[in-house]
Design a protein around this motif. Sequence first.
Motif, PDB file in Angstrom:
ATOM      1  N   UNK A 103       0.881  -1.163   0.000  1.00  9.69           N
ATOM      2  CA  UNK A 103       0.000   0.000   0.000  1.00  9.69           C
ATOM      3  C   UNK A 103       0.916   1.209   0.000  1.00  9.69           C
ATOM      4  N   UNK A 104       0.704   2.088  -0.984  1.00 12.62           N
ATOM      5  CA  UNK A 104       1.557   3.249  -1.179  1.00 12.62           C
ATOM      6  C   UNK A 104       0.684   4.498  -1.142  1.00 12.62           C
ATOM      7  N   UNK A 105       1.081   5.486  -0.349  1.00  9.11           N
ATOM      8  CA  UNK A 105       0.403   6.777  -0.336  1.00  9.11           C
ATOM      9  C   UNK A 105       1.282   7.765  -1.095  1.00  9.11           C
ATOM     10  N   UNK A 106       0.678   8.464  -2.067  1.00  7.79           N
ATOM     11  CA  UNK A 106       1.426   9.476  -2.803  1.00  7.79           C
ATOM     12  C   UNK A 106       0.655  10.785  -2.777  1.00  7.79           C
ATOM     13  N   UNK A 107       1.384  11.870  -3.050  1.00  6.48           N
ATOM     14  CA  UNK A 107       0.768  13.189  -3.128  1.00  6.48           C
ATOM     15  C   UNK A 107       1.174  13.846  -4.434  1.00  6.48           C
ATOM     16  N   UNK A 108       0.248  14.624  -4.978  1.00  2.62           N
ATOM     17  CA  UNK A 108       0.514  15.369  -6.200  1.00  2.62           C
ATOM     18  C   UNK A 108      -0.351  16.605  -6.250  1.00  2.62           C
ATOM     19  N   UNK A 109      -0.143  17.414  -7.282  1.00  2.28           N
ATOM     20  CA  UNK A 109      -0.892  18.660  -7.425  1.00  2.28           C
ATOM     21  C   UNK A 109      -2.240  18.455  -8.096  1.00  2.28           C
ATOM     22  N   UNK A 110      -2.403  17.328  -8.791  1.00  2.00           N
ATOM     23  CA  UNK A 110      -3.656  17.083  -9.503  1.00  2.00           C
ATOM     24  C   UNK A 110      -3.850  15.589  -9.714  1.00  2.00           C
ATOM     25  N   UNK A 111      -5.063  15.234 -10.074  1.00  2.00           N
ATOM     26  CA  UNK A 111      -5.357  13.830 -10.405  1.00  2.00           C
ATOM     27  C   UNK A 111      -4.540  13.413 -11.616  1.00  2.00           C
ATOM     28  N   UNK A 112      -4.373  14.316 -12.573  1.00  2.00           N
ATOM     29  CA  UNK A 112      -3.582  14.023 -13.767  1.00  2.00           C
ATOM     30  C   UNK A 112      -2.133  13.719 -13.405  1.00  2.00           C
ATOM     31  N   UNK A 113      -1.571  14.501 -12.488  1.00  2.00           N
ATOM     32  CA  UNK A 113      -0.190  14.267 -12.059  1.00  2.00           C
ATOM     33  C   UNK A 113      -0.042  12.903 -11.391  1.00  2.00           C
ATOM     34  N   UNK A 114      -0.987  12.546 -10.553  1.00  2.00           N
ATOM     35  CA  UNK A 114      -0.943  11.237  -9.892  1.00  2.00           C
ATOM     36  C   UNK A 114      -1.124  10.120 -10.914  1.00  2.00           C
ATOM     37  N   UNK A 115      -2.043  10.298 -11.848  1.00  2.00           N
ATOM     38  CA  UNK A 115      -2.263   9.289 -12.895  1.00  2.00           C
ATOM     39  C   UNK A 115      -0.999   9.081 -13.716  1.00  2.00           C
ATOM     40  N   UNK A 116      -0.322  10.166 -14.052  1.00  2.00           N
ATOM     41  CA  UNK A 116       0.934  10.062 -14.813  1.00  2.00           C
ATOM     42  C   UNK A 116       1.989   9.310 -14.016  1.00  2.00           C
ATOM     43  N   UNK A 117       2.085   9.590 -12.732  1.00  2.00           N
ATOM     44  CA  UNK A 117       3.046   8.886 -11.881  1.00  2.00           C
ATOM     45  C   UNK A 117       2.767   7.385 -11.899  1.00  2.00           C
ATOM     46  N   UNK A 121       5.688   5.745 -14.033  1.00  2.00           N
ATOM     47  CA  UNK A 121       6.780   5.412 -13.117  1.00  2.00           C
ATOM     48  C   UNK A 121       6.528   4.178 -12.266  1.00  2.00           C
ATOM     49  N   UNK A 122       5.279   3.898 -11.983  1.00  2.00           N
ATOM     50  CA  UNK A 122       4.980   2.817 -11.044  1.00  2.00           C
ATOM     51  C   UNK A 122       4.557   1.527 -11.746  1.00  2.00           C
ATOM     52  N   UNK A 123       3.462   1.559 -12.449  1.00  2.00           N
ATOM     53  CA  UNK A 123       2.878   0.341 -13.028  1.00  2.00           C
ATOM     54  C   UNK A 123       3.767  -0.320 -14.073  1.00  2.00           C
ATOM     55  N   UNK A 124       4.637   0.443 -14.697  1.00  2.00           N
ATOM     56  CA  UNK A 124       5.477  -0.104 -15.761  1.00  2.00           C
ATOM     57  C   UNK A 124       6.738  -0.796 -15.248  1.00  2.00           C
ATOM     58  N   UNK A 125       6.976  -0.788 -13.950  1.00  2.00           N
ATOM     59  CA  UNK A 125       8.182  -1.403 -13.400  1.00  2.00           C
ATOM     60  C   UNK A 125       8.108  -2.927 -13.447  1.00  2.00           C
ATOM     61  N   UNK A 126       9.309  -3.504 -13.600  1.00  2.00           N
ATOM     62  CA  UNK A 126       9.437  -4.954 -13.581  1.00  2.00           C
ATOM     63  C   UNK A 126       8.985  -5.488 -12.217  1.00  2.00           C
ATOM     64  N   UNK A 127       8.315  -6.608 -12.193  1.00  2.00           N
ATOM     65  CA  UNK A 127       7.798  -7.302 -11.009  1.00  2.00           C
ATOM     66  C   UNK A 127       6.494  -6.710 -10.477  1.00  2.00           C
ATOM     67  N   UNK A 128       6.031  -5.603 -11.038  1.00  2.00           N
ATOM     68  CA  UNK A 128       4.733  -5.058 -10.632  1.00  2.00           C
ATOM     69  C   UNK A 128       3.682  -5.588 -11.597  1.00  2.00           C
TER      70      UNK A 128
END
Length: 160
Positions: A103-117, A121-128
Amino acid sequence: MEEILEILEKNSRYSEEQIAVMSGKTVEEVRSVIAECEKIGVIAGYKTLINWEVTGKDIITALIEVKITPQRGVGFDKVAERIYKFDQVKCCYLMASSGFDLTVFIEGKSITEISSFVTEKLACQEYINATATHFVLKKYKERGIVYKEEKPKEREDIFV
């Protein structure tokens, strides 16, 4: 030691003198316990809890569930380390008895920024294998602190 830590956890701005009075210890005992706890990592840091909604600063918080394939010899640790090193990540926990591993908590300036992250950066990593993102709409309580909206008090009518 536990009593001193509990006092600090409630409010890390208490002085050593105040903690001594509250715990029934001497100032030197309090100072010694705090120094030792900092040295061995029991006290991991001091952080102020800010209610950003009151300031008007736009911050979006999201909880992301992450499904991982564990790596041989290191389990989930290496993947978790890659994730928690991102500046956007505020908390990262290994979970038990759920459909997801982290479970990961992240913060961003907008929903778009979080979606991009999440997508870049996150979902495309190996083993995820999978992610599920949940956006926080309102915070009521965090780290034991209740966020209250202060409403102006209305004057009561007095009849004579």
